[in-house]
Design a protein around this motif. Structure first.
Motif, mmCIF file in Angstrom:
data_model
loop_
_atom_site.group_PDB
_atom_site.id
_atom_site.type_symbol
_atom_site.label_atom_id
_atom_site.label_comp_id
_atom_site.label_asym_id
_atom_site.label_seq_id
_atom_site.Cartn_x
_atom_site.Cartn_y
_atom_site.Cartn_z
ATOM 1 N N PHE A 86 17.104 -42.640 3.913
ATOM 2 C CA PHE A 86 18.245 -41.456 4.447
ATOM 3 C C PHE A 86 17.835 -40.898 5.699
ATOM 4 O O PHE A 86 18.993 -40.707 6.526
ATOM 5 C CB PHE A 86 18.657 -40.533 3.478
ATOM 6 N N SER A 87 16.948 -40.227 5.849
ATOM 7 C CA SER A 87 16.596 -39.445 7.057
ATOM 8 C C SER A 87 15.081 -39.674 7.521
ATOM 9 O O SER A 87 14.311 -40.358 6.931
ATOM 10 C CB SER A 87 16.615 -38.098 6.638
ATOM 11 N N CYS A 88 15.074 -39.428 8.736
ATOM 12 C CA CYS A 88 13.808 -39.376 9.522
ATOM 13 C C CYS A 88 12.980 -38.091 9.429
ATOM 14 O O CYS A 88 13.491 -37.188 10.227
ATOM 15 C CB CYS A 88 13.759 -39.770 10.847
ATOM 16 N N PHE A 89 11.920 -37.790 8.774
ATOM 17 C CA PHE A 89 11.257 -36.710 8.687
ATOM 18 C C PHE A 89 9.966 -36.593 9.468
ATOM 19 O O PHE A 89 9.177 -37.291 9.399
ATOM 20 C CB PHE A 89 10.994 -36.239 7.108
ATOM 21 N N ILE A 90 9.882 -35.473 10.350
ATOM 22 C CA ILE A 90 8.603 -35.234 11.247
ATOM 23 C C ILE A 90 8.277 -33.977 10.820
ATOM 24 O O ILE A 90 8.825 -33.064 10.728
ATOM 25 C CB ILE A 90 9.239 -34.987 12.633
ATOM 26 N N SER A 91 7.115 -33.953 10.481
ATOM 27 C CA SER A 91 6.191 -32.813 9.869
ATOM 28 C C SER A 91 5.141 -32.623 11.022
ATOM 29 O O SER A 91 4.829 -33.469 11.987
ATOM 30 C CB SER A 91 5.589 -33.077 8.522
ATOM 31 N N PHE A 92 4.764 -31.146 11.129
ATOM 32 C CA PHE A 92 3.535 -30.753 11.994
ATOM 33 C C PHE A 92 3.969 -31.323 13.599
ATOM 34 O O PHE A 92 3.084 -31.985 14.067
ATOM 35 C CB PHE A 92 2.465 -31.263 11.645
ATOM 36 N N LEU A 93 5.117 -30.743 13.965
ATOM 37 C CA LEU A 93 5.640 -31.063 15.238
ATOM 38 C C LEU A 93 4.523 -30.673 16.397
ATOM 39 O O LEU A 93 3.926 -29.557 16.257
ATOM 40 C CB LEU A 93 6.932 -30.420 15.853
ATOM 41 N N SER A 94 4.206 -31.439 17.258
ATOM 42 C CA SER A 94 3.569 -30.970 18.780
ATOM 43 C C SER A 94 4.370 -31.022 19.870
ATOM 44 O O SER A 94 5.173 -31.674 19.971
ATOM 45 C CB SER A 94 2.167 -32.132 18.496
ATOM 46 N N GLN A 95 3.576 -31.117 20.820
ATOM 47 C CA GLN A 95 4.158 -30.817 22.146
ATOM 48 C C GLN A 95 4.492 -32.325 22.454
ATOM 49 O O GLN A 95 5.575 -32.708 23.297
ATOM 50 C CB GLN A 95 3.265 -30.265 23.140
ATOM 51 N N SER A 96 3.890 -33.206 22.011
ATOM 52 C CA SER A 96 4.024 -34.617 22.122
ATOM 53 C C SER A 96 5.438 -35.118 21.570
ATOM 54 O O SER A 96 5.748 -36.175 21.985
ATOM 55 C CB SER A 96 2.976 -35.679 21.682
ATOM 56 N N ASP A 97 5.924 -34.378 20.774
ATOM 57 C CA ASP A 97 7.374 -34.779 20.281
ATOM 58 C C ASP A 97 8.447 -34.377 21.057
ATOM 59 O O ASP A 97 9.643 -34.380 20.622
ATOM 60 C CB ASP A 97 7.295 -34.057 18.661
ATOM 61 N N SER A 98 8.254 -33.657 22.047
ATOM 62 C CA SER A 98 9.157 -33.215 23.077
ATOM 63 C C SER A 98 9.870 -34.298 23.612
ATOM 64 O O SER A 98 9.192 -35.132 24.627
ATOM 65 C CB SER A 98 8.460 -32.086 23.900
#
Length: 264
Positions: A86-98
């Motif tokens: 259903f959804s895409c879950f991103i945990s523990f975001l980092s600067q590379s996820d910008s």
């Protein structure tokens, strides 16, 4: 003249069918983000989903850019995040996820892109501007928040398009009854800290998808039914005319036959 009219109506009917088929496939799918922010602290989490009228839809995949590469949110998390159906879950975001995120189909249809920013810095030194990622509807109220990760409230100075627009004693800037003129690029300072990243506030007209679809269907269906009705009418009139001719010919033959009998 009648043949030209029939050809014209066939053409109109064909175009109407094409419009009908294309009109019925108009999609209002968009990328939804929860929580509804553009900037996040490191190690925060975010959920991304492809929705239409508030409901998740099948056949769409959350994607993002990574340098010159396009990555896809998969069940196994091989590119980024983890897709649960259903959804895409991103945990523990980092600067590379910008980067920019969007929804896409296998045929290449894409939604509008949403940019997520995760600033550098560690611990309490992290500063972000909580600003909506999704477009803000004209007339609604929005509060922009300049925050440190420790969540304490500080005096903050807010900027729009590089111009100082006010100070919030507790790090908040209310925007009452948002108008199109409020759209722009915002950032803020807390005390003497470095500024937050810049993010664009997008403003949209009130949703009118149902009205647009109704008008679209009327525009598409009206020529279709009118052309269909006229074609049926023409066909019926031609058949009626043919029957009248046949009837007259039969009548003449019968009359002619009686005359021969009489002569005989």
């Amino acid at each position: 003249m009648m043949k030209m009219l029939v050809k014209f109506m066939i053409l109109v009917h064909g175009v109407s069918v094409l419009l009908l088929l294309s009109g019925l496939t108009v999609s209002a799918v968009s990328l939804n983000i929860s929580p509804n922010f553009q900037q996040f602290f490191r190690e925060a989490s975010v959920s991304l989903s492809c929705v239409e009228d508030g409901q998740t839809v099948d056949g769409w995949t959350v994607k993002r850019t990574k340098g010159e590469k396009t990555e896809e949110c998969r069940v196994d998390g091989s590119d980024f995040g983890s897709f649960n159906g259903f959804s895409c879950f991103i945990s523990f975001l980092s600067q590379s996820d910008s980067t920019g995120y969007w929804c896409e189909t296998s045929s290449g249809q894409k939604t509008e892109q949403i940019n997520i920013t995760v600033p550098d810095g560690t611990g309490g030194d992290q500063v972000i501007l909580e600003i909506p990622a999704l477009p803000v509807i004209i007339g609604s109220d929005v509060t922009l928040r300049c925050k440190k990760k420790d969540n304490n409230r500080f005096r903050a100075v807010f900027f729009k398009n590089g111009v100082n627009i006010g100070t919030g004693s507790e790090g908040e800037l209310p925007l009452i009854s948002v108008q199109q003129s409020d759209e722009g690029v915002y950032h803020c300072y807390i005390d003497e800290d470095k500024p937050t990243p810049q993010s664009r506030l997008r403003v949209r007209e009130p949703p009118s998808a149902s009205v647009v679809r109704l008008i679209l269907h009327l525009v598409v269906f009206c020529p279709f039914f009118i052309s269909t009705g006229l074609m049926v009418s023409i066909c019926c009139s031609r058949k009626t005319g043919n029957r009248a001719v046949v009837s007259m010919e039969m009548s003449q033959r019968v009359t002619g036959g009686h005359g021969l009998d009489k002569d005989c």
